[in-house]
Design a protein around this motif. Structure first.
Motif, short mmCIF file in Angstrom:
data_model
loop_
_atom_site.label_atom_id
_atom_site.label_comp_id
_atom_site.label_asym_id
_atom_site.label_seq_id
_atom_site.Cartn_x
_atom_site.Cartn_y
_atom_site.Cartn_z
N LYS A 164 20.35 63.48 -18.59
CA LYS A 164 18.96 63.04 -18.68
C LYS A 164 18.53 62.80 -20.13
CE LYS A 164 17.38 65.31 -14.44
NZ LYS A 164 16.42 66.30 -13.85
N ARG A 165 19.07 63.57 -21.06
CA ARG A 165 18.62 63.47 -22.45
C ARG A 165 19.21 62.24 -23.16
NH1 ARG A 165 17.80 68.34 -26.75
NH2 ARG A 165 17.25 67.05 -28.55
N PHE A 166 20.19 61.62 -22.59
CA PHE A 166 20.87 60.51 -23.25
C PHE A 166 19.89 59.39 -23.57
CE2 PHE A 166 24.24 57.08 -23.22
CZ PHE A 166 24.91 57.57 -24.35
N ASN A 167 20.04 58.79 -24.75
CA ASN A 167 19.10 57.76 -25.20
C ASN A 167 19.83 56.55 -25.78
OD1 ASN A 167 19.98 58.63 -27.70
ND2 ASN A 167 18.10 59.75 -28.18
N THR A 168 19.06 55.57 -26.21
CA THR A 168 19.63 54.33 -26.73
C THR A 168 20.48 54.57 -27.98
OG1 THR A 168 17.76 53.05 -25.87
CG2 THR A 168 19.07 52.03 -27.60
N THR A 169 20.00 55.42 -28.86
CA THR A 169 20.77 55.73 -30.08
C THR A 169 22.14 56.29 -29.73
OG1 THR A 169 18.71 56.24 -31.24
CG2 THR A 169 20.75 57.00 -32.26
N GLY A 170 22.17 57.22 -28.76
CA GLY A 170 23.45 57.79 -28.35
C GLY A 170 24.37 56.76 -27.73
N ALA A 171 23.80 55.87 -26.91
CA ALA A 171 24.61 54.84 -26.25
C ALA A 171 25.23 53.89 -27.27
CB ALA A 171 23.76 54.06 -25.25
N VAL A 172 24.40 53.40 -28.18
CA VAL A 172 24.90 52.45 -29.18
C VAL A 172 25.92 53.13 -30.09
CG1 VAL A 172 24.23 51.03 -31.15
CG2 VAL A 172 22.82 51.04 -29.08
N ALA A 173 25.63 54.35 -30.52
CA ALA A 173 26.56 55.07 -31.39
C ALA A 173 27.89 55.31 -30.69
CB ALA A 173 25.93 56.40 -31.82
N SER A 174 27.84 55.72 -29.43
CA SER A 174 29.07 56.00 -28.69
C SER A 174 29.91 54.75 -28.50
CB SER A 174 28.72 56.61 -27.32
OG SER A 174 29.89 56.83 -26.56
N MET A 175 29.27 53.64 -28.09
CA MET A 175 30.02 52.42 -27.81
C MET A 175 30.65 51.82 -29.06
SD MET A 175 28.05 50.40 -24.72
CE MET A 175 26.36 50.70 -25.21
N TYR A 176 29.87 51.75 -30.13
CA TYR A 176 30.42 51.16 -31.36
C TYR A 176 31.46 52.07 -32.01
CZ TYR A 176 27.16 47.24 -31.39
OH TYR A 176 26.49 46.08 -31.07
N THR A 177 31.23 53.39 -31.96
CA THR A 177 32.21 54.32 -32.52
C THR A 177 33.53 54.24 -31.76
OG1 THR A 177 30.49 55.85 -33.27
CG2 THR A 177 32.72 56.74 -33.03
N GLY A 178 33.44 54.26 -30.43
CA GLY A 178 34.66 54.16 -29.62
C GLY A 178 35.39 52.86 -29.82
N LEU A 179 34.62 51.76 -29.82
CA LEU A 179 35.23 50.43 -29.97
C LEU A 179 35.88 50.27 -31.34
CD1 LEU A 179 35.70 47.53 -28.97
CD2 LEU A 179 33.42 46.95 -29.83
N LEU A 180 35.14 50.56 -32.39
CA LEU A 180 35.65 50.33 -33.74
C LEU A 180 36.80 51.27 -34.07
CD1 LEU A 180 32.30 49.76 -35.68
CD2 LEU A 180 34.02 48.06 -35.06
N SER A 181 36.70 52.55 -33.69
CA SER A 181 37.79 53.48 -33.98
C SER A 181 39.06 53.08 -33.24
CB SER A 181 37.39 54.91 -33.60
OG SER A 181 37.10 55.02 -32.22
N ALA A 182 38.94 52.65 -31.97
CA ALA A 182 40.11 52.22 -31.22
C ALA A 182 40.73 50.98 -31.84
CB ALA A 182 39.74 51.97 -29.76
N LEU A 183 39.90 49.99 -32.18
CA LEU A 183 40.42 48.75 -32.77
C LEU A 183 41.07 49.00 -34.12
CD1 LEU A 183 37.55 46.21 -31.93
CD2 LEU A 183 39.84 46.31 -30.92
N ILE A 184 40.44 49.80 -34.96
CA ILE A 184 40.99 50.08 -36.30
C ILE A 184 42.31 50.83 -36.19
CG2 ILE A 184 40.63 51.39 -38.43
CD1 ILE A 184 37.61 50.73 -38.11
N LEU A 185 42.37 51.84 -35.32
CA LEU A 185 43.60 52.62 -35.18
C LEU A 185 44.72 51.79 -34.57
CD1 LEU A 185 42.16 56.06 -34.02
CD2 LEU A 185 42.95 55.39 -36.29
N ILE A 186 44.39 50.89 -33.64
CA ILE A 186 45.41 49.98 -33.09
C ILE A 186 45.93 49.06 -34.18
CG2 ILE A 186 45.76 48.00 -31.55
CD1 ILE A 186 43.84 49.37 -29.57
N ALA A 187 45.02 48.52 -35.00
CA ALA A 187 45.42 47.61 -36.08
C ALA A 187 46.32 48.30 -37.09
CB ALA A 187 44.19 47.05 -36.78
N LEU A 188 46.12 49.60 -37.30
CA LEU A 188 46.91 50.35 -38.28
C LEU A 188 48.08 51.09 -37.65
CD1 LEU A 188 43.99 51.87 -40.42
CD2 LEU A 188 45.35 49.82 -40.89
N SER A 189 48.38 50.80 -36.37
CA SER A 189 49.44 51.51 -35.65
C SER A 189 50.76 50.75 -35.69
CB SER A 189 49.02 51.70 -34.19
OG SER A 189 49.15 50.48 -33.48
#
Length: 548
Positions: free
Chosen positions: A452-477
């Protein structure tokens, strides 16, 4: 019984003209289905979700068709044939992942959304930032999945036509991309769904026939087959060069053993596979092609039965390929590990059977890439163009037009990247898409539905953090550079030691979502939060769109 093939025998791949003829027949049949379905594709809902007109059984077949991709058939059989026990992780991971999707996501997602995953994520949050972030996640997952299918198609046709030239293989990948674009532009979701239903039945039937045939070929049961596989590996230069014992094909560690890094990579891959399915946008979008949540549950049940049976049979086909074809012959064929299943079909039933099985696999590629392209195009047209750029005021004709333009663009990109990835095992390539889905999408889906407490800031932070970290780590793998099988083998910038980034990127995404929810401003949309909770659990008000 000694089963020992010379590598040069890999060039005998049946009758190329027969293979082409069977391919053309399959393409004509499926294109006819697409054209007939395309006549009734008039509105955006028809193009995106087939108008929600499919039954649970039909959609279950289509989900199986969507999920049982070239990675499942070509990649997993090859992985098991070469790595044995370690290769079977892909089968287990892809199957077990459905339990997460069924228990946590399927029904609530169907009850809350209309067309895309972003409908759910933005239901009680601020529309524009969430839709843009979700669209980026959808596009990158779809693109990586498309790369795998393109690479699988290149390998498959190269084996059938005995094409060793990389230029010719690249032409094959381009042709598959063009066919995919035509399928989607003409038929939309309705045409794609019917093709996936046909393909699922043919693929599961073909794999079942091959499974029974393997036992006749080895003249025994499981133990006999395993013994032949061990013997074949014992005579293999492939294992001898790597210093492995022949019996290790039946033990953990042939691919992910020998070092702490490879063991951690194994854990990361397992985590990625199990959590990835519940975040795959093209699979989640399938729940909107049925009229009710009850039909959504029914479709998942049918899908699990078909998918479970299929993945159990890949164990037999993988070890059967190791026993009857042998690792050296597989690796010497165009496409490498991805050639194991077609070569096993050739060994079992000759040129005609190989042509039939390969044509089904080719139809698999076309159906899956068409579904992926529709998902990506729907995300751009519905979430970005309509939801963000036009504030929900665009007409359905405009959305469909933008979707079709997106299909062409995403098709061209997937062709280019698929050509670069032709040497990779397609099951591994799909695991990268699963890593992005599990990192960028799943945490936000879970938080949106159940916190219930989840908000827009959490959603945007989670999606961009997950996406960028996965893409960067794949690129450097090592998957991208630093080894002969990398996408760019001539250079080495592999700073991250693991091929699968999930063990790092998934926890980062969950952590970013939690921190964003606690430190970001509340959205003050309690009424929508309560409505979403009721709707997700009961299905009340499913047909009413939400505007805020």
């Amino acid at each position: 019984m000694t089963i020992n093939y010379l590598a040069q025998e890999a060039s005998h791949v049946g009758n190329p003209m027969l293979n082409i003829a069977v391919f053309v027949i399959f393409i004509v049949i499926t294109m006819t289905v697409v054209l007939r379905a395309g006549k009734s594709t008039k509105e955006a809902s028809d193009f995106y979700t087939g108008g929600g007109s499919f039954s649970g059984t039909q959609n279950g077949l289509a989900i199986a068709g969507d999920y049982l991709s070239a990675a499942s058939f070509l990649g997993i059989v090859g992985a098991i044939a070469l790595a044995g026990y370690d290769g079977f992780l892909y089968s287990i991971g892809f199957f077990v992942a459905w339990l997460v999707a069924l228990l946590l996501v399927a029904e609530p997602l169907r009850n809350v959304g209309r067309f895309t995953m972003a409908d759910v994520l933005s239901f009680r949050l601020k529309q524009k930032p969430v839709r843009v972030a979700a669209a980026f996640g959808t596009l990158f997952v779809s693109l990586f999945y498309l790369i795998a299918q393109m690479a699988g198609a290149g390998s498959l046709v190269s084996v059938l036509l005995d094409i060793h030239s990389e230029v010719a293989q690249a032409v094959v990948v381009a042709l598959v991309g063009v066919l995919m674009i035509i399928y989607v532009l003409v038929g939309g979701m309705k045409g794609t769904t019917y093709v996936q239903m046909i393909k699922a039945v043919l693929l599961v039937t073909g794999v079942a026939v091959m499974t029974v045939w393997v036992f006749f070929a080895v003249r025994g049961g499981m133990t006999t087959m395993f013994n032949h596989a061990v013997e074949s590996h014992a005579n293999s230069q492939y294992l001898a060069q790597k210093g492995y014992e022949a019996t290790e094909i039946l033990k953990p560690g042939l691919k992910y053993g020998g070092s702490t890094t490879s063991r951690v990579d194994f854990i990361s891959l397992a985590l990625t596979l199990v959590l990835g399915t519940a975040g795959l946008p093209h699979v989640l979008m399938r729940f909107y092609t049925v009229p009710t949540a009850r039909e959504a549950r029914k479709s998942v049940t049918w899908a699990i039965v078909l998918i479970g049976a299929f993945y159990l049979m890949t164990l037999i086909l993988g070890f059967g390929a190791a026993a009857l074809v042998g690792p050296d012959r597989i690796l010497a064929a165009p496409g490498g590990a991805n050639a194991a299943a077609p070569l096993l079909a050739l060994e079992l039933g000759g040129s005609i059977f190989m042509a039939l099985i390969s044509a089904v696999a080719f139809a698999t590629v076309l159906a899956v890439v068409a579904g992926l392209a529709i998902t990506a195009s729907a995300s751009v047209a519905h979430d970005i163009y309509d939801g963000v750029l036009r504030n929900g005021q665009s007409s359905e004709e405009e959305q469909v037009r933008v979707s079709r333009i997106t299909v062409v663009v995403i098709g061209v990109l997937s062709i280019i990247l698929g050509i670069l990835a032709m040497k990779q095992n397609v099951a591994f390539l799909v695991s990268l898409a699963f890593a992005i889905a599990a990192s960028a999408n799943l945490p936000t889906i879970i938080f949106s539905l159940y916190w219930k407490r989840f908000n827009t800031t959490g959603a945007v932070a989670s999606m961009y953090t997950g996406l960028l970290s996965a893409l960067i780590l794949i690129a450097l793998s090592p998957a991208v550079s630093g080894s002969p099988s990398s996408m760019i083998p001539s250079v080495d910038f592999s700073l991250f030691p693991l091929s699968s980034p999930g063990i790092v990127s998934i926890p980062l995404a969950f952590l970013a979502g939690i921190l964003g929810a606690y430190f970001g401003k509340p959205d003050n949309m309690d009424d929508l939060q309560a409505e979403m909770e009721v709707r997700s659990l009961t299905g009340v008000g499913v047909e009413a769109p939400v505007d805020h």
